[in-house]
Design a protein around this motif. Sequence first.
Motif, short mmCIF file in Angstrom:
data_model
loop_
_atom_site.label_atom_id
_atom_site.label_comp_id
_atom_site.label_asym_id
_atom_site.label_seq_id
_atom_site.Cartn_x
_atom_site.Cartn_y
_atom_site.Cartn_z
N LEU A 89 5.53 8.89 14.74
CA LEU A 89 4.88 10.20 14.72
C LEU A 89 5.82 11.34 15.07
N VAL A 102 -1.44 8.84 -2.23
CA VAL A 102 -0.86 9.41 -1.00
C VAL A 102 0.27 10.37 -1.36
N LEU A 123 -0.76 13.69 14.79
CA LEU A 123 -0.76 12.72 13.68
C LEU A 123 -1.32 11.36 14.05
N ARG A 124 -1.78 11.21 15.30
CA ARG A 124 -2.27 9.92 15.76
C ARG A 124 -3.45 9.45 14.91
N TRP A 125 -3.49 8.17 14.64
CA TRP A 125 -4.61 7.62 13.85
C TRP A 125 -5.02 6.27 14.40
N VAL A 146 5.23 8.86 5.62
CA VAL A 146 3.78 8.80 5.77
C VAL A 146 3.25 7.38 5.51
N ARG A 147 4.12 6.49 5.02
CA ARG A 147 3.68 5.11 4.82
C ARG A 147 4.18 4.26 5.99
N PRO A 148 3.36 3.30 6.45
CA PRO A 148 3.78 2.48 7.60
C PRO A 148 5.13 1.83 7.36
N ARG A 164 -2.14 13.19 8.18
CA ARG A 164 -3.08 12.43 9.03
C ARG A 164 -3.90 11.42 8.23
N MET A 165 -4.11 11.73 6.95
CA MET A 165 -4.93 10.82 6.13
C MET A 165 -4.12 9.62 5.66
N ALA A 166 -2.80 9.72 5.76
CA ALA A 166 -1.96 8.56 5.44
C ALA A 166 -1.81 7.73 6.71
N ALA A 167 -0.68 7.06 6.90
CA ALA A 167 -0.54 6.21 8.08
C ALA A 167 0.90 6.19 8.58
N PRO A 168 1.39 7.32 9.10
CA PRO A 168 2.77 7.32 9.63
C PRO A 168 2.84 6.44 10.87
N THR A 169 3.94 5.73 11.06
CA THR A 169 4.04 4.89 12.26
C THR A 169 5.12 5.39 13.21
#
Lengths: 191, 213
Positions: free
Chosen positions: B157, B22, B211-213, B82-84, B150-155
């Motif tokens: 946004l 990442v 950035l929603r996932w 970008v990490r939760p 977007r490919m990571a997982a931001p919490t």
Amino acid sequence: MNMVHAKERELRALMIRGLDGDSAAHRALLSALSGHLRAYYRNKLVRAGRGAEEAEDLVQEALMAIHTRRGTYDPAELLTPWVYAIARYKLIDHLRRSRSSQSNVPIEDALDVMAADDQAATESSLDLTKLLTRLPEKNRLAIRYVKIDGLSVVEAAARCGISESAVKINVHRGLKALSAAIAQDKRNEHG
Amino acid sequence: MNTDELIDVLSTNVERVDTGKVSRTLQIVIISGLILALITGIAALGVRTDVRDPSAFGFLVLKVGFGVAVVLLGSRYLLKHVRPGGETRSWIFLTTVPFVAVMALAGVSLISAPASHWNHMMMGDRWLECLLSIPVIAVVPFAVITWTVRMAAPTNLTRTGALAGLVAGGISAVAYALHCTDDSLPFVALWYGSTIVLCTLAGALTGPRLLRW
């Protein structure tokens, strides 16, 4: 508190082994987390004035997110805050999608997510077989062979006539697409 | 579907995962974004012709340095976000340090100059060009950074989007600095500062959707 810390150590060890490709450890991790997530979501949904039966959908969404995004976990950090952040993110997303006024979820102690455990699983409203039919064929087949029928990547590659790394990519992309399909469904459902 | 069924599916044939990917990917993308912006800036605007002049060269270095500082600090926090859960325990306000520093320097330079010069020191010759160029050059770096995030997982946004905008704006400022001939600290503080803030706001506003996932 000590119990929660022991839990953190135990789950983090499982997570790290799972990241290394240990299926049994990964299964044990997801099983343990599902209990904590269920207790967390039931509690939060009831507080937001929602039915506890929505909890199982959220548990499964969170498990899929934890699985498909596990590369974003930094092994040098604690696992609990990472799981909590995903659980809370999925809860807020769920409440927002279903137009609840209660989408403001206060940030609490991350340890909250590990505080309770609820193993009484129910059926979710998600239908895996139906969801799979909406994926592109190469992704659907890869998931079916490797994840459901339990063929090895080598066998699946031979059966599909593609390389092993292509199978791995198809599985990974397929699971991500599956997560996205679930989220999309919910958005449409609630308009 | 039963949750145990899902766990069965997810834990069959588990692959090894590289947790450093990442950060590595994002770093490569930020550098690529910078290269793209430099190419765009040089091709569309060109490089200032007076770089041999020591004073002009000094200002060029200062402006590039300001942009680089913004990019480095912004990237540092973007990599966390970008990490939760990365937004917790994160001293995000440190990203304002380059802005405060350049504003302080601008203040000093205004105080030490006669008031009749102030207008030109702040407005320069081409404030409009700066105001337009930096956000426009930032579009491509912002797009590639957002696509990677977007490919990571931001919490968070909004904050993650803001950081993506900040980094893209800083990258763009570096590219524009090669061309810019307005050599005064108040100009840099006002126009470089505000256009990067504009990019940051744009990122914050679009983050929750993009950035929603």
